[in-house]
Motif scaffolding. Structure first.
Motif, PDB file in Angstrom:
ATOM      1  N   LEU A 189       0.810  -1.217   0.000  1.00  0.00           N
ATOM      2  CA  LEU A 189       0.000   0.000   0.000  1.00  0.00           C
ATOM      3  C   LEU A 189       0.845   1.270   0.000  1.00  0.00           C
ATOM      4  N   VAL A 190       2.157   1.147   0.139  1.00  0.00           N
ATOM      5  CA  VAL A 190       3.049   2.312   0.101  1.00  0.00           C
ATOM      6  C   VAL A 190       3.478   2.555  -1.341  1.00  0.00           C
ATOM      7  N   GLY A 191       3.222   3.773  -1.824  1.00  0.00           N
ATOM      8  CA  GLY A 191       3.546   4.109  -3.204  1.00  0.00           C
ATOM      9  C   GLY A 191       4.748   5.012  -3.356  1.00  0.00           C
ATOM     10  N   GLY A 192       5.269   5.517  -2.236  1.00  0.00           N
ATOM     11  CA  GLY A 192       6.423   6.392  -2.330  1.00  0.00           C
ATOM     12  C   GLY A 192       6.738   7.023  -1.000  1.00  0.00           C
ATOM     13  N   LEU A 193       7.688   7.938  -1.023  1.00  0.00           N
ATOM     14  CA  LEU A 193       8.035   8.653   0.195  1.00  0.00           C
ATOM     15  C   LEU A 193       8.432  10.076  -0.150  1.00  0.00           C
ATOM     16  N   ILE A 194       8.358  10.936   0.862  1.00  0.00           N
ATOM     17  CA  ILE A 194       8.713  12.339   0.717  1.00  0.00           C
ATOM     18  C   ILE A 194       9.925  12.620   1.594  1.00  0.00           C
ATOM     19  N   LEU A 195      10.908  13.295   1.025  1.00  0.00           N
ATOM     20  CA  LEU A 195      12.143  13.623   1.731  1.00  0.00           C
ATOM     21  C   LEU A 195      12.082  15.034   2.301  1.00  0.00           C
ATOM     22  N   PHE A 196      12.813  15.242   3.393  1.00  0.00           N
ATOM     23  CA  PHE A 196      12.907  16.545   4.044  1.00  0.00           C
ATOM     24  C   PHE A 196      14.374  16.902   4.252  1.00  0.00           C
ATOM     25  N   ALA A 197      14.609  18.099   4.775  1.00  0.00           N
ATOM     26  CA  ALA A 197      15.986  18.534   5.013  1.00  0.00           C
ATOM     27  C   ALA A 197      16.705  17.598   5.981  1.00  0.00           C
ATOM     28  N   ARG A 198      15.975  16.952   6.888  1.00  0.00           N
ATOM     29  CA  ARG A 198      16.604  16.033   7.840  1.00  0.00           C
ATOM     30  C   ARG A 198      17.159  14.786   7.156  1.00  0.00           C
ATOM     31  N   ASN A 199      16.706  14.551   5.917  1.00  0.00           N
ATOM     32  CA  ASN A 199      17.194  13.390   5.158  1.00  0.00           C
ATOM     33  C   ASN A 199      18.385  13.747   4.273  1.00  0.00           C
ATOM     34  N   TRP A 200      18.937  14.941   4.456  1.00  0.00           N
ATOM     35  CA  TRP A 200      20.014  15.451   3.605  1.00  0.00           C
ATOM     36  C   TRP A 200      21.281  15.704   4.412  1.00  0.00           C
ATOM     37  N   GLN A 201      22.377  15.166   3.937  1.00  0.00           N
ATOM     38  CA  GLN A 201      23.702  15.497   4.454  1.00  0.00           C
ATOM     39  C   GLN A 201      24.567  16.072   3.348  1.00  0.00           C
ATOM     40  N   ASP A 202      24.634  15.352   2.239  1.00  0.00           N
ATOM     41  CA  ASP A 202      25.346  15.811   1.053  1.00  0.00           C
ATOM     42  C   ASP A 202      24.848  15.004  -0.133  1.00  0.00           C
ATOM     43  N   ARG A 203      25.372  15.313  -1.311  1.00  0.00           N
ATOM     44  CA  ARG A 203      24.874  14.650  -2.515  1.00  0.00           C
ATOM     45  C   ARG A 203      25.152  13.146  -2.515  1.00  0.00           C
ATOM     46  N   ALA A 204      26.322  12.779  -2.042  1.00  0.00           N
ATOM     47  CA  ALA A 204      26.654  11.346  -2.027  1.00  0.00           C
ATOM     48  C   ALA A 204      25.688  10.572  -1.147  1.00  0.00           C
ATOM     49  N   GLN A 205      25.377  11.137   0.009  1.00  0.00           N
ATOM     50  CA  GLN A 205      24.449  10.473   0.924  1.00  0.00           C
ATOM     51  C   GLN A 205      23.048  10.396   0.318  1.00  0.00           C
ATOM     52  N   LEU A 206      22.570  11.514  -0.275  1.00  0.00           N
ATOM     53  CA  LEU A 206      21.234  11.527  -0.867  1.00  0.00           C
ATOM     54  C   LEU A 206      21.143  10.532  -2.024  1.00  0.00           C
ATOM     55  N   THR A 207      22.171  10.509  -2.864  1.00  0.00           N
ATOM     56  CA  THR A 207      22.177   9.589  -3.998  1.00  0.00           C
ATOM     57  C   THR A 207      22.157   8.142  -3.526  1.00  0.00           C
ATOM     58  N   ALA A 208      22.932   7.841  -2.499  1.00  0.00           N
ATOM     59  CA  ALA A 208      22.957   6.480  -1.954  1.00  0.00           C
ATOM     60  C   ALA A 208      21.614   6.115  -1.336  1.00  0.00           C
TER      61      ALA A 208
END
Length: 368
Positions: A28-47
């Motif tokens: 029943l889960v179709g996706g997720l929404i990211l926030f600033a707390r889910n961000w450290q840098d591009r490498a982390q976000l991409t991973a």
């Protein structure tokens, strides 16, 4: 039994926990929404995005990344996008004379700058694995709404529509879909639906002629819409996101919209009361789906300080499952197709290649 994944959830941190993985595997889960707390840098976000896609490639990874004060990722190379009001102000400035005149001004420059913003936004997000930004804001800038404010392009719905269409064109060039919000319009009311239940007492005729006009003019290019947690009592006693009148009769019927409909965040105060009665997250989700939403957002529920660290998400998953078994909610083939249509259809350009891509560098010149 029809497969339909209507729930968009959140996660607490920079990586997936075992509980996150279990929830993301739920049908029943179709996706997720990211926030600033889910961000450290591009490498982390991409991973992180790659890890999510390994669980299920069809999960829709979303973010509120509009520009100005609503931009979740601002460091490690991400372009600082202007607030949309800046594009409206550019539109109003007298055009520069001469081919070599410096600075961008006037309507044509403003539309070019809007396309550039959409392209840079979409290309940078896609290079890190994000599928969809909930933008553009189609609300009109009446000057009295602090929550909308400079997120709106302008007061004139014609200017809003043409700048939004240009921004959408740039997003589509990057391979990203779009989401017009907040239908039929949040700009007229001063109250913030995050903390209150705004009420707009204008007539349907007035709203359709002004605030909702962009949704009719843009119905061939808008791929998804997010309704407002605002009550318009002369049309319906329910907030727009829980109203079949607004979503089916008006948005789809009168205005001709054929794309996906997301609810706004069901944890907001404006979503916690329906028909004058407090409702649970599950009741709110079922009300939104019954009214015509294809997907419902439940944000900020994975945090340890919020609903016991994901208990709100689990309650909605259990509640939707029970409602489905009891026949109180019927999954929608059409809703699922509309959700999947928002997933990018082309491969993303990787970050290093993007930085030297002529189209990207040209777009940056319009934003500077």
């Amino acid at each position: 039994m029809t497969f339909h994944a209507p729930l968009i959830i959140d996660i607490a941190g920079l990586t997936l926990t075992p509980a996150d993985r279990k929830r993301l595997k739920h049908p029943l889960v179709g996706g997720l929404i990211l926030f600033a707390r889910n961000w450290q840098d591009r490498a982390q976000l991409t991973a992180l995005c790659a890890d999510i896609k390994k669980i299920r490639s069809d999960l829709l990874i979303c973010v509120d990344h509009e520009g100005g004060r609503v931009q979740r990722f601002k460091t490690d190379g991400f372009t600082h996008l202007p607030p949309m009001r800046a594009l409206g102000e550019m539109w109003m400035q007298p055009p520069k004379a001469g081919a070599d005149a410096k600075g961008h001004a006037g309507p044509m420059d403003a539309t070019n700058a809007a396309t550039a913003c959409g392209y840079v936004m979409g290309a940078e997000l896609r290079a890190c694995g994000v599928d969809l930004s909930f933008t553009p804001v189609l609300d009109l800038d009446y000057g009295g709404s602090s929550v909308i404010g400079d997120r709106a392009f302008a007061r004139d719905p014609r200017v809003v529509s043409l700048l939004a269409k240009s921004l959408m064109q740039g997003m589509l060039q990057s391979g990203m879909a779009n989401c017009g919000k907040h239908f039929p319009g949040h700009g007229f009311v001063a109250a913030d639906s995050h903390t209150a239940i705004p009420v707009d007492k204008r007539s349907l005729k007035a709203i359709l002629a002004d605030d909702a006009a962009p949704y009719r003019w843009l119905n061939t290019v808008t791929l998804s819409v997010m309704p407002a947690h605002v009550i318009y009592p002369k049309v319906d006693a329910r907030p727009a996101g829980f109203s079949s009148i607004w979503l089916n009769d008006i948005l789809r019927g009168q205005l001709g919209f054929g794309g996906a409909i997301f609810s706004d965040d069901l944890s907001m105060a404006g979503a916690r009361v329906v028909d004058g009665q407090p409702v649970s997250f599950t009741q709110a989700a079922l009300a939104a789906l019954a009214a015509g939403c294809d997907m419902v957002l439940l944000c900020n529920q994975s945090l340890a300080s919020s609903e016991g660290g994901g208990k709100g998400i689990d309650a909605v998953l259990d509640g939707l499952t029970e409602a489905q078994v009891k026949g109180q909610w019927q999954p929608s083939d059409a809703g699922e197709l509309r959700r999947r249509a928002l997933l990018p259809a082309t491969p993303a350009v990787e970050w290093d290649a993007l930085m030297v891509q002529p189209a990207y560098m040209h777009a940056l010149d319009w934003i500077a």
